[in-house]
Design a protein around this motif. Sequence first.
Motif, PDB file in Angstrom:
ATOM      1  N   THR A 192      44.772  71.880  10.393  1.00 26.36           N
ATOM      2  CA  THR A 192      44.393  70.471  10.369  1.00 26.36           C
ATOM      3  C   THR A 192      42.977  70.290  10.893  1.00 26.36           C
ATOM      4  N   PRO A 193      42.278  69.258  10.443  1.00 26.63           N
ATOM      5  CA  PRO A 193      40.917  69.015  10.934  1.00 26.63           C
ATOM      6  C   PRO A 193      40.938  68.486  12.361  1.00 26.63           C
ATOM      7  N   PRO A 194      39.845  68.688  13.114  1.00 26.74           N
ATOM      8  CA  PRO A 194      39.788  68.197  14.491  1.00 26.74           C
ATOM      9  C   PRO A 194      39.990  66.686  14.553  1.00 26.74           C
ATOM     10  N   GLY A 195      40.669  66.233  15.609  1.00 24.97           N
ATOM     11  CA  GLY A 195      40.944  64.818  15.776  1.00 24.97           C
ATOM     12  C   GLY A 195      39.852  64.111  16.559  1.00 24.97           C
ATOM     13  N   VAL A 196      39.673  62.830  16.276  1.00 20.80           N
ATOM     14  CA  VAL A 196      38.691  61.992  16.952  1.00 20.80           C
ATOM     15  C   VAL A 196      39.429  60.818  17.592  1.00 20.80           C
ATOM     16  N   PHE A 197      39.116  60.538  18.865  1.00 24.15           N
ATOM     17  CA  PHE A 197      39.741  59.447  19.611  1.00 24.15           C
ATOM     18  C   PHE A 197      38.627  58.631  20.269  1.00 24.15           C
ATOM     19  N   VAL A 198      38.801  57.323  20.365  1.00 26.11           N
ATOM     20  CA  VAL A 198      37.725  56.463  20.856  1.00 26.11           C
ATOM     21  C   VAL A 198      38.247  55.448  21.861  1.00 26.11           C
ATOM     22  N   ARG A 199      37.319  54.920  22.626  1.00 20.53           N
ATOM     23  CA  ARG A 199      37.544  53.742  23.461  1.00 20.53           C
ATOM     24  C   ARG A 199      36.198  53.044  23.621  1.00 20.53           C
ATOM     25  N   THR A 200      36.202  51.786  23.930  1.00 18.93           N
ATOM     26  CA  THR A 200      34.972  51.040  24.146  1.00 18.93           C
ATOM     27  C   THR A 200      34.803  50.846  25.641  1.00 18.93           C
ATOM     28  N   GLY A 201      33.903  51.606  26.238  1.00 18.91           N
ATOM     29  CA  GLY A 201      33.712  51.594  27.678  1.00 18.91           C
ATOM     30  C   GLY A 201      34.018  52.950  28.267  1.00 18.91           C
ATOM     31  N   THR A 202      33.760  53.085  29.567  1.00 15.15           N
ATOM     32  CA  THR A 202      33.909  54.378  30.238  1.00 15.15           C
ATOM     33  C   THR A 202      35.260  54.557  30.909  1.00 15.15           C
ATOM     34  N   THR A 203      36.131  53.567  30.767  1.00 16.75           N
ATOM     35  CA  THR A 203      37.476  53.690  31.320  1.00 16.75           C
ATOM     36  C   THR A 203      38.495  53.186  30.299  1.00 16.75           C
ATOM     37  N   GLY A 204      39.753  53.506  30.543  1.00 18.22           N
ATOM     38  CA  GLY A 204      40.819  53.054  29.655  1.00 18.22           C
ATOM     39  C   GLY A 204      41.322  54.163  28.767  1.00 18.22           C
ATOM     40  N   ASN A 205      42.313  53.835  27.933  1.00 14.47           N
ATOM     41  CA  ASN A 205      42.964  54.831  27.092  1.00 14.47           C
ATOM     42  C   ASN A 205      42.188  55.092  25.811  1.00 14.47           C
ATOM     43  N   PHE A 206      42.081  56.369  25.454  1.00 14.10           N
ATOM     44  CA  PHE A 206      41.553  56.735  24.140  1.00 14.10           C
ATOM     45  C   PHE A 206      42.641  56.498  23.093  1.00 14.10           C
ATOM     46  N   VAL A 207      42.237  55.985  21.944  1.00 10.21           N
ATOM     47  CA  VAL A 207      43.191  55.742  20.870  1.00 10.21           C
ATOM     48  C   VAL A 207      42.787  56.563  19.643  1.00 10.21           C
ATOM     49  N   PRO A 208      43.747  56.964  18.806  1.00 10.34           N
ATOM     50  CA  PRO A 208      43.410  57.740  17.611  1.00 10.34           C
ATOM     51  C   PRO A 208      42.463  56.973  16.693  1.00 10.34           C
ATOM     52  N   PHE A 209      41.454  57.684  16.182  1.00 13.74           N
ATOM     53  CA  PHE A 209      40.498  57.061  15.260  1.00 13.74           C
ATOM     54  C   PHE A 209      40.561  57.702  13.881  1.00 13.74           C
TER      55      PHE A 209
END
Length: 412
Positions: free
Chosen positions: A127-144
């Motif tokens: 599978t290809p590498p996964g990318v996860f994001v969040r807006t800001g320097t804290t909080g949960n990363f979510v699947p992108f």
Amino acid sequence: MRNAISLFALCGFVAAQEPVQLTTNPPVQTTQFGATALGAGTTEVAQIQLTFDPSVSTPTWYLSATVHQPSSTFWQPYSGTVTGTPGAYVVTSNTDYSLVPPPTTDYFAANVSSDLQVMVTDTGAATPPGVFVRTGTTGNFVPFGSIPAPVPATYNDSQMGDTITPWNGTTGTYEYIFISGTNIAKTTITLTAPSTVTVGSTVTIVTSAVQKHSPCPIRQWSGLPSDWGVSRALIYSQNDSSADSYFKSALFDDASIPITGTLTYDDANWKANPGNIGGATYWAYAMTGYVDPLQEDICCMSSAHVAPTGGPVTICAWNAPSTSPKVGFVMLGTLQSPGLNLGLPFITGKLGINPVGLVFLSAQPFDANNGEISYSFVTGRLPIGRIDMQVGCFDLVANQIFLGNTAQLTIL
């Protein structure tokens, strides 16, 4: 303010190998980022990344790792916060990766961008590498989304390089570093909401016939704030007798500006997937399985390049952070090879710059927390060629000088 200096007299075309890169202390296993320190039931640590967080007043690093825990039979990502002082770091686990889907195969090489807003991880051999994001320097990363071709769908030791434009919830562009065959390469990934990842052209940054892997950029965290987070040098593994640790002074296109990677430590065990705080490097260390990480302290510096018309230049140097005062200095001149052993008991390492015509940049104290010094200046017009450099570290308490790698300012 950047300082303007004239470097005409130092330009040359000497082509030679760098002196041997030395560790300033014998490498030792450390419990600081081992399984017990990470907690949360962690039994093995197979990869470490440490990213400085300049938004926090107390010296703080973001820890992203690959671990085994009782909750899964597979390798999975781990995140935490590191505080404290050199030799006495404290790790506090967090829930930033709690929304990453539970692994149904090995996740590996969980790494974050310098702005702490994007995480990438390998998600399986097919599978290809996964990318996860969040807006800001804290909080949960979510699947992108995931990283498409030409990046292969396999274990790539996914790693984040420079933040080109930060993720703002709509778009963002980042440098992505990965294994390409036996080499290490970089490309750009552009994220466009809601889930599109676009890949740029591939540039090879470390090449040879021997398998290389486990890239980790050494980022700048001192000097001009606009330079914070920029990847200036690279540590990585190469499968010689085992997986051995290497340092390279730049992430340039290896075809246009070839720079030799330098062995830092070789033993019979597996050294891979490192992280660093300045010149203190922490390598996942395996015998029959992964044990406490191996700490290698290196005195090292970055290379740079500038156009013949001149322009801004930034070079950085690193030593292991320490509460003991240490002063860094950089020498400019022409390379001599092999390096010269000065034969003095208070000097470790070889002089790689010809002492005739040697020029010193102003000495600077290494930052006690980040183990870094940096120089930013503007050159005038220069002839095409190169200026060789070497870093040194003066330990004021031990009364010892450590000579690190040579690097180069390429005018091209």
